[in-house]
Write an enzyme that holds these catalytic residues in place. Structure first.
Site, PDB file in Angstrom:
ATOM      1  N   HIS A 113       0.817  -1.536  -0.578  1.00  0.00           N
ATOM      2  CA  HIS A 113       0.408  -0.406   0.034  1.00  0.00           C
ATOM      3  C   HIS A 113       0.938   1.924   0.128  1.00  0.00           C
ATOM      4  O   HIS A 113       0.329   2.153  -0.736  1.00  0.00           O
ATOM      5  CB  HIS A 113      -0.596   0.245   1.176  1.00  0.00           C
ATOM      6  CG  HIS A 113      -1.555   0.559   1.725  1.00  0.00           C
ATOM      7  ND1 HIS A 113      -1.324   2.085   1.982  1.00  0.00           N
ATOM      8  CD2 HIS A 113      -3.277   1.738   0.011  1.00  0.00           C
ATOM      9  CE1 HIS A 113      -2.395   3.105   1.956  1.00  0.00           C
ATOM     10  NE2 HIS A 113      -3.224   3.081   1.027  1.00  0.00           N
ATOM     11  N   HIS A 133      -3.893   8.001  -4.721  1.00  0.00           N
ATOM     12  CA  HIS A 133      -4.817   8.261  -3.845  1.00  0.00           C
ATOM     13  C   HIS A 133      -4.588   9.142  -4.981  1.00  0.00           C
ATOM     14  O   HIS A 133      -4.332   9.361  -5.984  1.00  0.00           O
ATOM     15  CB  HIS A 133      -4.092   8.495  -2.646  1.00  0.00           C
ATOM     16  CG  HIS A 133      -3.970   7.402  -2.227  1.00  0.00           C
ATOM     17  ND1 HIS A 133      -2.836   6.731  -1.259  1.00  0.00           N
ATOM     18  CD2 HIS A 133      -4.654   6.378  -1.206  1.00  0.00           C
ATOM     19  CE1 HIS A 133      -2.917   5.346  -0.940  1.00  0.00           C
ATOM     20  NE2 HIS A 133      -4.056   5.607  -1.025  1.00  0.00           N
ATOM     21  N   HIS A 142      -8.313  -0.158  -4.553  1.00  0.00           N
ATOM     22  CA  HIS A 142      -8.246  -0.599  -3.160  1.00  0.00           C
ATOM     23  C   HIS A 142      -9.241  -1.231  -2.434  1.00  0.00           C
ATOM     24  O   HIS A 142      -9.166  -2.415  -2.576  1.00  0.00           O
ATOM     25  CB  HIS A 142      -8.940   0.487  -2.545  1.00  0.00           C
ATOM     26  CG  HIS A 142      -7.727   1.935  -2.209  1.00  0.00           C
ATOM     27  ND1 HIS A 142      -7.131   2.986  -2.782  1.00  0.00           N
ATOM     28  CD2 HIS A 142      -6.621   1.795  -1.065  1.00  0.00           C
ATOM     29  CE1 HIS A 142      -5.945   3.460  -2.227  1.00  0.00           C
ATOM     30  NE2 HIS A 142      -6.074   3.030  -1.206  1.00  0.00           N
ATOM     31  N   HIS A 270     -14.116   8.936   3.071  1.00  0.00           N
ATOM     32  CA  HIS A 270     -12.594   7.974   3.361  1.00  0.00           C
ATOM     33  C   HIS A 270     -11.167   8.696   4.115  1.00  0.00           C
ATOM     34  O   HIS A 270     -11.161   7.975   4.643  1.00  0.00           O
ATOM     35  CB  HIS A 270     -11.946   7.820   1.968  1.00  0.00           C
ATOM     36  CG  HIS A 270     -10.907   7.221   1.969  1.00  0.00           C
ATOM     37  ND1 HIS A 270      -9.396   7.869   1.903  1.00  0.00           N
ATOM     38  CD2 HIS A 270     -10.030   5.689   2.381  1.00  0.00           C
ATOM     39  CE1 HIS A 270      -8.534   7.267   1.492  1.00  0.00           C
ATOM     40  NE2 HIS A 270      -9.254   6.613   2.288  1.00  0.00           N
ATOM     41  N   HIS A 274      -9.441   7.733   8.407  1.00  0.00           N
ATOM     42  CA  HIS A 274      -8.469   7.227   8.550  1.00  0.00           C
ATOM     43  C   HIS A 274      -7.301   8.377   9.803  1.00  0.00           C
ATOM     44  O   HIS A 274      -6.667   7.868  10.661  1.00  0.00           O
ATOM     45  CB  HIS A 274      -6.788   7.632   7.447  1.00  0.00           C
ATOM     46  CG  HIS A 274      -6.566   7.007   6.652  1.00  0.00           C
ATOM     47  ND1 HIS A 274      -6.469   5.832   6.481  1.00  0.00           N
ATOM     48  CD2 HIS A 274      -8.121   5.884   5.371  1.00  0.00           C
ATOM     49  CE1 HIS A 274      -6.722   4.613   5.612  1.00  0.00           C
ATOM     50  NE2 HIS A 274      -7.236   5.296   4.726  1.00  0.00           N
ATOM     51  N   PHE A 295      -0.521   7.272   5.090  1.00  0.00           N
ATOM     52  CA  PHE A 295      -0.378   6.459   4.308  1.00  0.00           C
ATOM     53  C   PHE A 295       1.010   5.228   4.252  1.00  0.00           C
ATOM     54  O   PHE A 295       0.451   4.505   3.681  1.00  0.00           O
ATOM     55  CB  PHE A 295      -1.216   6.834   3.089  1.00  0.00           C
ATOM     56  CG  PHE A 295      -2.633   6.998   2.324  1.00  0.00           C
ATOM     57  CD1 PHE A 295      -3.803   6.667   3.336  1.00  0.00           C
ATOM     58  CD2 PHE A 295      -2.383   7.722   1.753  1.00  0.00           C
ATOM     59  CE1 PHE A 295      -4.498   6.633   2.637  1.00  0.00           C
ATOM     60  CE2 PHE A 295      -3.687   8.676   1.525  1.00  0.00           C
ATOM     61  CZ  PHE A 295      -5.067   8.671   1.621  1.00  0.00           C
ATOM     62  N   HIS A 308     -11.738  -0.056   4.302  1.00  0.00           N
ATOM     63  CA  HIS A 308     -11.436   0.103   2.892  1.00  0.00           C
ATOM     64  C   HIS A 308     -12.674  -1.031   2.211  1.00  0.00           C
ATOM     65  O   HIS A 308     -13.370  -0.868   1.058  1.00  0.00           O
ATOM     66  CB  HIS A 308     -10.286  -0.622   2.154  1.00  0.00           C
ATOM     67  CG  HIS A 308      -9.671   0.665   1.795  1.00  0.00           C
ATOM     68  ND1 HIS A 308      -9.720   1.295   0.663  1.00  0.00           N
ATOM     69  CD2 HIS A 308      -8.712   1.463   3.004  1.00  0.00           C
ATOM     70  CE1 HIS A 308      -9.047   2.722   0.607  1.00  0.00           C
ATOM     71  NE2 HIS A 308      -8.845   2.847   1.778  1.00  0.00           N
TER      72      HIS A 308
HETATM   73 CU1  C2O Z   1      -4.670   3.428   0.205  1.00  0.00          CU
HETATM   74 CU2  C2O Z   1      -7.644   4.657   2.792  1.00  0.00          CU
HETATM   75  O1  C2O Z   1      -6.335   5.063   1.633  1.00  0.00           O
END
Ligand code: C2O
Length: 539
Positions: A113, A133, A142, A270, A274, A295, A308
């Site tokens: 990732h 991203h 994802h 989203h 995080h 990230f 995700h």
């Molecule tokens: Cu690649 Cu929620 O991130």
């Protein structure tokens, strides 16, 4: 370019002929889809997150659907029973026990990732790292990251029916068990493979998720959070994303100077999930908001996967919302873009974005759950029956417009909110969605977070103003990428859909709009925009 580290590797999966072809295409066409990177050899040799070398699997192959796979049924995490939890726990434990030389291991998947988004993957002769991203690759990449994680766990568990559960944070139903808290099995036991130490204390169950978080704790009540969360998702995903580019993000092709702008969904909720789950303590080795709010290490937290899978599920819901333009982009640079993953046998496989779009052939389904955000948390048909936070008479509105200056690119948006006025085109384009477009988004420190909210006709909106106000028009959430020291000079955009918002505010006939932006969170950065204008999105 000065300041960039050397990157290694000249081998592409499709070899010299492919490379010549790409060079010819770069020369003669405006854009080329992102080609499959050569894992592990396109990893920037001095950077973190590289995959184990040398590669020991079979020769790389093109992904094919497997019609013999059972259809996997992905359930809501707050509803799965102890037996299911134990199975997930066992699978993750086995994955954590894989050696560092195995690209399927827990750490290597976290690194995969990171590799795809944090200044790690360079194509030969390209100045900019690949970034999944901040653009239209976000959702398909994802989806396949979850797909292969599920297949790896299924293989380790020797059970092809195994399905990942989704963290149903978009479901604000007040009855127990609550969906909008961190599923308790991620946090109940330090010896569990599903536990993670780097988290925000205020994200512990049974605390309600704050999708409008400022980082760390909140003083809002669960009832306030439920209302706010529904309205925030409604603004970001329903009114804010009526077209494919608004939802998926901006086009991103081979040779572009990085991804060119996130979709509304990627920014928020989203990004805020995080941010909410990460530890705000700034003494973490890689900076504040580890693990989820960074990230580079986000996929170390098992909750990343629950999050995700829910992102993937909401993509499927978005497609069912009213509106003819709620479909995937059809541009070949989207459909023919490619990723490379490791499959359940640790063999390399190339997936085209077009292959990620058919969930029937990927063979997984979602449990159906309430989604009151689709109608703003109100009964269907009552979506706009929400009181304005800043009710203004016609005369007050005229005065508000008169008091605001037109946007100037010299404006530095920093600790204080900024308010400006934007003229709408005299002739409206009736086939496109009216969009407030910020281009050349630039801020000082791309290795740190930056967040702001936008409001329409609400100049007194300040940092703490709620996203529950109908005047809230959209949020920008840049999740930290500590490796991503390259941001300057990009033509990155940020966009806010206007049509439904202006109708909800009763201001669709005005010739100018008044916009207020307010930053929030512990890292406030000086931000500049090259241009702010109204455009029409026909994607
Ligand atoms: Cu690649 Cu929620 O991130």
């Amino acid at each position: 370019m000065a300041g960039f580290r050397e990157h290694s590797g000249c081998r592409w999966n499709f070899g010299l002929v492919g490379m010549i072809l790409v060079m010819v295409m770069v020369k003669f066409t405006s854009a080329v889809p992102i080609p499959a990177p050569d894992l592990p050899d396109n990893c920037n040799s001095e950077e973190r997150c590289c995959m184990p070398r040398p590669y020991r699997g079979k020769p790389v192959r093109q992904f094919e659907y497997d019609p013999t796979l059972p259809v996997r049924f992905r359930r809501a995490a707050h509803l799965i029973d102890e037996e299911y939890i134990a199975k997930l726990e066992r699978g993750v434990k086995l994955q954590r026990e894989l050696p560092d030389t195995d690209p399927r291991s827990w750490t290597n998947q976290m690194n995969l990732h990171c590799l795809y988004c944090d200044n790690g993957l360079y194509y030969p002769n390209q100045t900019w790292p690949l970034e999944v991203h901040n653009g239209w690759l976000f959702l398909p990449w994802h989806r396949m990251f979850m797909y292969f994680n599920e297949r790896i766990l299924a293989k380790l568990l020797d059970d092809d029916t195994f399905a990942l559960p989704f963290w149903n944070w978009d479901n604000q139903t007040p009855e127990e068990p609550h969906a909008n808290i961190l599923p308790y099995f991620y946090a109940r036991n330090k010896t569990s493979s599903l536990w993670n130490k780097n988290r925000n204390n205020c994200s512990e169950p049974p605390l309600t998720i704050d999708l409008n978080t400022e980082g760390g704790c909140t003083t809002k009540t669960p009832e306030e959070l439920r209302i706010q969360n529904n309205r925030l998702i409604y603004t970001q995903i329903v009114t804010g994303a009526p077209t494919s580019n608004l939802f998926f993000g901006m086009p991103y092709s081979y040779g572009d100077a990085g991804a060119t702008g996130a979709g509304t969904f990627e920014d928020n909720p989203h990004g805020t999930v995080h941010f909410w789950l990460g530890d705000p303590n700034p003494e973490k080795p890689a900076g504040p908001f580890d693990d989820m709010g960074n990230f580079g290490v986000a996929a170390r937290d098992p909750a990343f996967y629950g999050h995700h899978v829910n992102i993937d599920r909401i993509w499927t819901i978005w497609k069912t919302l009213p509106g003819a333009q709620r479909k995937e982009p059809t541009h070949p640079d989207f459909l023919d873009a490619q990723f490379t993953f490791y499959d359940e046998n640790a063999d390399l496989v190339i997936v085209n974005v077009s292959q990620t779009l058919n969930r029937t052939l990927l063979r997984y389904e979602y449990e159906e759950m309430p989604a009151a955000w689709t109608t703003n948390g109100e009964l269907a048909g009552q979506e706009n029956n929400v009181t304005l936070c800043n009710p203004a008479t016609a005369a007050e509105t005229t005065a508000m417009i008169g008091a605001a200056d037109y946007f100037s690119p010299d404006t530095v948006f920093f600790k204080d909110p900024i308010t400006f006025r934007v003229a709408r085109p005299a002739v409206r384009n009736s086939t496109g969605v009216e969009v407030l477009e910020f281009s050349g988004v630039d801020f000082a420190e791309p290795s740190m977070q930056v967040h702001w909210r936008s409001y329409l006709f609400y100049p007194t909106a300040v940092t703490g103003t709620s996203a529950a106000c109908p005047e809230f028009a959209g949020a920008y959430n840049y999740v930290a990428h500590p490796g991503m020291a390259i941001f300057k000079g990009r033509n990155r955009k940020w966009r806010v859909a206007l049509d439904s918002k202006l109708v909800a505010l009763g201001k669709q006939n005005l010739s100018d709009i008044v916009v207020t932006l307010a930053q929030f969170g512990p890292t406030i950065q000086p931000v500049q925009f090259a241009k702010v204008e109204i455009t029409y999105d026909t994607s």
